[in-house]
Scaffold this motif. Structure first.
Motif, PDB file in Angstrom:
ATOM      1  N   GLN A  26       6.402   2.660  -2.567  1.00  0.00           N
ATOM      2  CA  GLN A  26       5.625   3.321  -3.637  1.00  0.00           C
ATOM      3  C   GLN A  26       6.386   4.525  -4.202  1.00  0.00           C
ATOM      4  OE1 GLN A  26       3.014   2.081  -5.193  1.00  0.00           O
ATOM      5  NE2 GLN A  26       3.118   0.278  -3.869  1.00  0.00           N
ATOM      6  N   ASN A  37       0.825  -1.212   0.000  1.00  0.00           N
ATOM      7  CA  ASN A  37       0.000   0.000   0.000  1.00  0.00           C
ATOM      8  C   ASN A  37       0.856   1.256   0.000  1.00  0.00           C
ATOM      9  OD1 ASN A  37      -2.574  -1.192   0.010  1.00  0.00           O
ATOM     10  ND2 ASN A  37      -2.261  -1.768   2.155  1.00  0.00           N
ATOM     11  N   TYR A  38       1.967   1.233   0.754  1.00  0.00           N
ATOM     12  CA  TYR A  38       2.778   2.453   0.821  1.00  0.00           C
ATOM     13  C   TYR A  38       4.286   2.192   0.802  1.00  0.00           C
ATOM     14  CZ  TYR A  38       3.414   1.557   5.855  1.00  0.00           C
ATOM     15  OH  TYR A  38       3.750   1.000   7.044  1.00  0.00           O
ATOM     16  N   SER A  76       6.238   8.239   4.581  1.00  0.00           N
ATOM     17  CA  SER A  76       6.429   6.909   5.150  1.00  0.00           C
ATOM     18  C   SER A  76       6.417   5.884   4.026  1.00  0.00           C
ATOM     19  CB  SER A  76       5.317   6.615   6.154  1.00  0.00           C
ATOM     20  OG  SER A  76       5.674   5.518   6.947  1.00  0.00           O
ATOM     21  N   GLY A  77       7.393   5.004   4.040  1.00  0.00           N
ATOM     22  CA  GLY A  77       7.468   3.957   3.025  1.00  0.00           C
ATOM     23  C   GLY A  77       8.400   4.292   1.875  1.00  0.00           C
ATOM     24  N   GLU A 125       6.255  -4.068   5.140  1.00  0.00           N
ATOM     25  CA  GLU A 125       4.943  -3.424   5.359  1.00  0.00           C
ATOM     26  C   GLU A 125       4.074  -4.280   6.279  1.00  0.00           C
ATOM     27  OE1 GLU A 125       2.910  -1.082   2.265  1.00  0.00           O
ATOM     28  OE2 GLU A 125       1.258  -2.498   2.485  1.00  0.00           O
TER      29      GLU A 125
END
Ligand code: BTN
Length: 254
Positions: free
Chosen positions: A9, A5-6, A34-35, A177
């Motif tokens: 990305q 999701n993040y 974040s991520g 994640e």
């Protein structure tokens, strides 16, 4: 290809940089989300735990850092390095033939030798809290440099074939994640999983502290703060940093 999701990305890649942790920290300071991930083929000043350097592996190692802003109480932030080490174990397990284990806090051991290290660096202030999870994995080295061959191993040395690093990176980001989700929502299971992967439970170990002193005692547990608990001379003591050794070169899963 990447099913997150993040995490991952946004990715910045470098052929060479001083340290992906340094690049990611700069990015975090200027609002990196974040991520967000920084990955490099080689580093000229790779950073290791306890002020050490992380050397080499050009083109054969996976070297990357992830900005995280986990929603957890301050008292549980010490679990972030443990969760990150577990994510490496999760992603690497399907690829190798030998057993994986963790040496507190987050050295990843393969057949008792180190195949990956994790360095978490972070900042906490009144209006900002973030951390950078830096991970270095020996992936495709056919042999390790002579100075390391007794203590370090690559995944390739335990795998059936060369491991494509982009594929491994994707699995690692997915595993991270999922462990970050556990860190935020289910720390009891996270700690149970960590303890199950931990080497040396119940055994006599040595812990070298940052000041160079060594403490010897029984590895009694790992606490909700991420601290190591040791029984030393009949007393339980807690340590938040240090270098564990069994007194023998190789570690095996307990
Ligand atoms: C250790 O075992 O001492 C931790 C080593 C962590 C090394 C990684 S490589 C990618 C990231 N960038 C750094 O400068 N260090 C971490």
């Amino acid at each position: 290809m990447l099913q997150t999701n993040y995490v991952g990305q946004q990715i910045r890649t470098f052929e060479s940089t001083d340290s992906t942790n340094v690049r990611a920290m700069e990015w975090a300071e200027s609002g990196g989300p974040s991520g967000a991930v920084v990955v490099a083929d080689s580093q000229t000043a790779g950073r290791g735990r306890l002020g050490r350097r992380w050397e080499g592996g050009e083109g054969e190692s996976l070297l990357f850092s992830v900005i995280v802003r986990p929603d957890v109480p301050d008292a549980s932030m010490g679990l972030l390095p443990l969760a990150s080490g577990l994510a490496v174990v999760d992603a690497v397990t399907p690829l190798v033939r030998h057993e994986l284990a963790l040496k507190w806090p987050n050295d990843v051991l393969l057949a008792g030798m180190k195949c990956a290290g994790v360095l978490v660096e972070g900042v906490r202030s009144a209006d900002s809290r973030w951390a950078v999870v830096g991970i270095g994995i020996n992936v495709n080295q056919e042999v390790m440099p002579r100075a390391l061959e007794q203590t370090a191993i690559s995944l390739r040395q335990s795998a059936a074939a060369v491991i494509p690093r982009p594929v491994l990176l994707a699995s690692l980001l997915e595993a991270l994640e999922s462990r970050l989700h556990q860190l935020e929502h289910d720390r009891v299971t996270l700690l149970d999983d960590y303890r199950a992967a931990l080497s040396g439970f119940g055994r006599t170990i040595s812990l070298r502290l940052a000041d160079g002193k060594t403490v010897r005692g029984r590895l009694a547990g790992v606490l909700g703060s991420g601290a190591l608990e040791m029984e030393v001379g009949g007393t339980l003591r807690q340590f938040s940093a240090g270098d564990v050794s069994l007194g023998s070169e190789r570690w095996v899963a307990s």
